[in-house]
Scaffold this motif. Structure first.
Motif, PDB file in Angstrom:
ATOM      1  N   VAL A 192      36.697  15.369  -7.158  1.00 15.10           N
ATOM      2  CA  VAL A 192      35.945  15.803  -5.752  1.00 15.10           C
ATOM      3  C   VAL A 192      35.002  16.701  -6.057  1.00 15.10           C
ATOM      4  CG1 VAL A 192      36.206  16.457  -3.232  1.00 15.10           C
ATOM      5  CG2 VAL A 192      38.117  15.053  -4.270  1.00 15.10           C
ATOM      6  N   THR A 193      33.891  16.562  -5.558  1.00 17.77           N
ATOM      7  CA  THR A 193      32.673  17.221  -5.776  1.00 17.77           C
ATOM      8  C   THR A 193      32.282  18.011  -4.560  1.00 17.77           C
ATOM      9  OG1 THR A 193      31.053  15.712  -5.675  1.00 17.77           O
ATOM     10  CG2 THR A 193      31.998  16.325  -7.975  1.00 17.77           C
ATOM     11  N   ASP A 194      32.308  17.186  -3.281  1.00 16.22           N
ATOM     12  CA  ASP A 194      31.790  17.696  -2.146  1.00 16.22           C
ATOM     13  C   ASP A 194      33.049  17.269  -1.030  1.00 16.22           C
ATOM     14  OD1 ASP A 194      30.679  18.577   0.065  1.00 16.22           O
ATOM     15  OD2 ASP A 194      29.061  16.821   0.034  1.00 16.22           O
ATOM     16  N   PRO A 195      33.940  18.221  -0.793  1.00 17.34           N
ATOM     17  CA  PRO A 195      34.706  17.941   0.328  1.00 17.34           C
ATOM     18  C   PRO A 195      34.390  17.603   1.620  1.00 17.34           C
ATOM     19  CG  PRO A 195      35.690  19.947  -1.071  1.00 17.34           C
ATOM     20  CD  PRO A 195      34.114  19.545  -1.310  1.00 17.34           C
ATOM     21  N   SER A 196      33.119  18.142   1.824  1.00 15.52           N
ATOM     22  CA  SER A 196      32.670  17.808   3.183  1.00 15.52           C
ATOM     23  C   SER A 196      32.070  16.365   3.394  1.00 15.52           C
ATOM     24  CB  SER A 196      31.452  18.916   3.415  1.00 15.52           C
ATOM     25  OG  SER A 196      30.429  18.468   2.444  1.00 15.52           O
ATOM     26  N   ALA A 197      32.136  15.526   2.470  1.00  9.79           N
ATOM     27  CA  ALA A 197      31.677  14.353   2.597  1.00  9.79           C
ATOM     28  C   ALA A 197      32.825  13.380   3.257  1.00  9.79           C
ATOM     29  CB  ALA A 197      31.278  13.770   1.134  1.00  9.79           C
ATOM     30  N   VAL A 248      31.400   4.923   0.927  1.00 10.37           N
ATOM     31  CA  VAL A 248      30.294   5.950   1.401  1.00 10.37           C
ATOM     32  C   VAL A 248      30.978   7.495   1.110  1.00 10.37           C
ATOM     33  CG1 VAL A 248      29.063   7.211   3.076  1.00 10.37           C
ATOM     34  CG2 VAL A 248      29.115   4.491   2.720  1.00 10.37           C
ATOM     35  N   GLN A 249      32.292   7.300   1.386  1.00  5.37           N
ATOM     36  CA  GLN A 249      32.799   8.891   1.037  1.00  5.37           C
ATOM     37  C   GLN A 249      32.875   9.237  -0.331  1.00  5.37           C
ATOM     38  OE1 GLN A 249      36.040   9.816   4.081  1.00  5.37           O
ATOM     39  NE2 GLN A 249      35.269   8.353   5.393  1.00  5.37           N
ATOM     40  N   LEU A 250      33.617   8.076  -0.942  1.00  3.37           N
ATOM     41  CA  LEU A 250      33.919   8.178  -2.520  1.00  3.37           C
ATOM     42  C   LEU A 250      32.507   8.406  -3.378  1.00  3.37           C
ATOM     43  CD1 LEU A 250      36.545   5.640  -3.180  1.00  3.37           C
ATOM     44  CD2 LEU A 250      36.866   8.212  -3.042  1.00  3.37           C
ATOM     45  N   ASP A 251      31.525   7.853  -2.672  1.00  2.00           N
ATOM     46  CA  ASP A 251      30.289   7.926  -3.510  1.00  2.00           C
ATOM     47  C   ASP A 251      29.683   9.177  -3.318  1.00  2.00           C
ATOM     48  OD1 ASP A 251      27.766   7.053  -4.827  1.00  2.00           O
ATOM     49  OD2 ASP A 251      26.898   7.132  -2.993  1.00  2.00           O
ATOM     50  N   ARG A 252      29.668   9.870  -1.900  1.00  2.00           N
ATOM     51  CA  ARG A 252      29.194  11.114  -1.631  1.00  2.00           C
ATOM     52  C   ARG A 252      30.047  12.369  -2.191  1.00  2.00           C
ATOM     53  NH1 ARG A 252      26.864   9.758   4.479  1.00  2.00           N
ATOM     54  NH2 ARG A 252      25.131   8.116   3.561  1.00  2.00           N
ATOM     55  N   GLY A 253      31.397  12.000  -2.082  1.00  3.51           N
ATOM     56  CA  GLY A 253      32.103  13.180  -2.505  1.00  3.51           C
ATOM     57  C   GLY A 253      32.862  13.395  -3.486  1.00  3.51           C
ATOM     58  N   THR A 254      32.622  12.347  -4.472  1.00  5.26           N
ATOM     59  CA  THR A 254      33.402  12.341  -5.780  1.00  5.26           C
ATOM     60  C   THR A 254      32.233  12.229  -7.089  1.00  5.26           C
ATOM     61  OG1 THR A 254      33.722  10.199  -6.103  1.00  5.26           O
ATOM     62  CG2 THR A 254      35.329  11.391  -4.843  1.00  5.26           C
ATOM     63  N   THR A 255      32.735  12.267  -8.258  1.00  8.60           N
ATOM     64  CA  THR A 255      31.864  12.298  -9.334  1.00  8.60           C
ATOM     65  C   THR A 255      31.357  10.648  -9.440  1.00  8.60           C
ATOM     66  OG1 THR A 255      33.616  12.113 -10.875  1.00  8.60           O
ATOM     67  CG2 THR A 255      32.563  14.207 -10.659  1.00  8.60           C
ATOM     68  N   ALA A 256      32.046   9.593  -8.685  1.00 16.78           N
ATOM     69  CA  ALA A 256      31.798   8.386  -8.749  1.00 16.78           C
ATOM     70  C   ALA A 256      30.405   8.144  -8.348  1.00 16.78           C
ATOM     71  CB  ALA A 256      32.640   7.473  -7.888  1.00 16.78           C
TER      72      ALA A 256
END
Length: 125
Positions: A7-12, A42-50
């Protein structure tokens, strides 16, 4: 072989109601699940390293045989928010999807809430 997602951005991530998800899946004859998968992508793309295109991944769900690849990749990308192995989530998606939806959505809810276990499993080691 596969890289560990974090997780890189929990706000996503946005919390979602599991009960409402189940009701909408039944009422819409499973059409809601396509929307839910897109939201998860969308959430996994914006909020993780994926790094992937959520729209193309959602469209891939409609392509025979390739949809298994999409489910495989989504399952492994969801490792960042769940404490489960991607293979388990993939097998659950194939055999009993509601259990996989539960694992993924509760993981997303935990990260969105910023709870004590919100970090990816690899970050807590």
């Amino acid at each position: 072989m596969a890289t560990q997602r974090e997780v890189t951005d929990p706000s996503a991530f946005e919390s979602g109601s599991l009960v409402l998800q189940a009701i909408l899946a039944v009422v819409t004859f499973s059409l809601y699940t396509i929307y839910w998968f897109h939201k998860v992508h969308v959430q996994l793309d914006r909020g993780t390293t994926a790094n992937f295109s959520p729209a193309w991944r959602t469209i891939g769900l409609f392509i025979p045989l390739y949809n298994f690849v999409v489910l495989w990749r989504t399952s492994h990308d969801a490792e960042a928010v769940t404490d489960k192995d991607g293979i388990l989530v993939f097998l659950l998606l194939l055999v009993f999807p509601p259990a996989a939806w539960y694992l993924v959505q509760t993981g997303i809810n935990r990260v969105a809430a910023g709870g004590p276990d919100a970090a990816a499993p690899s970050e807590t080691l």
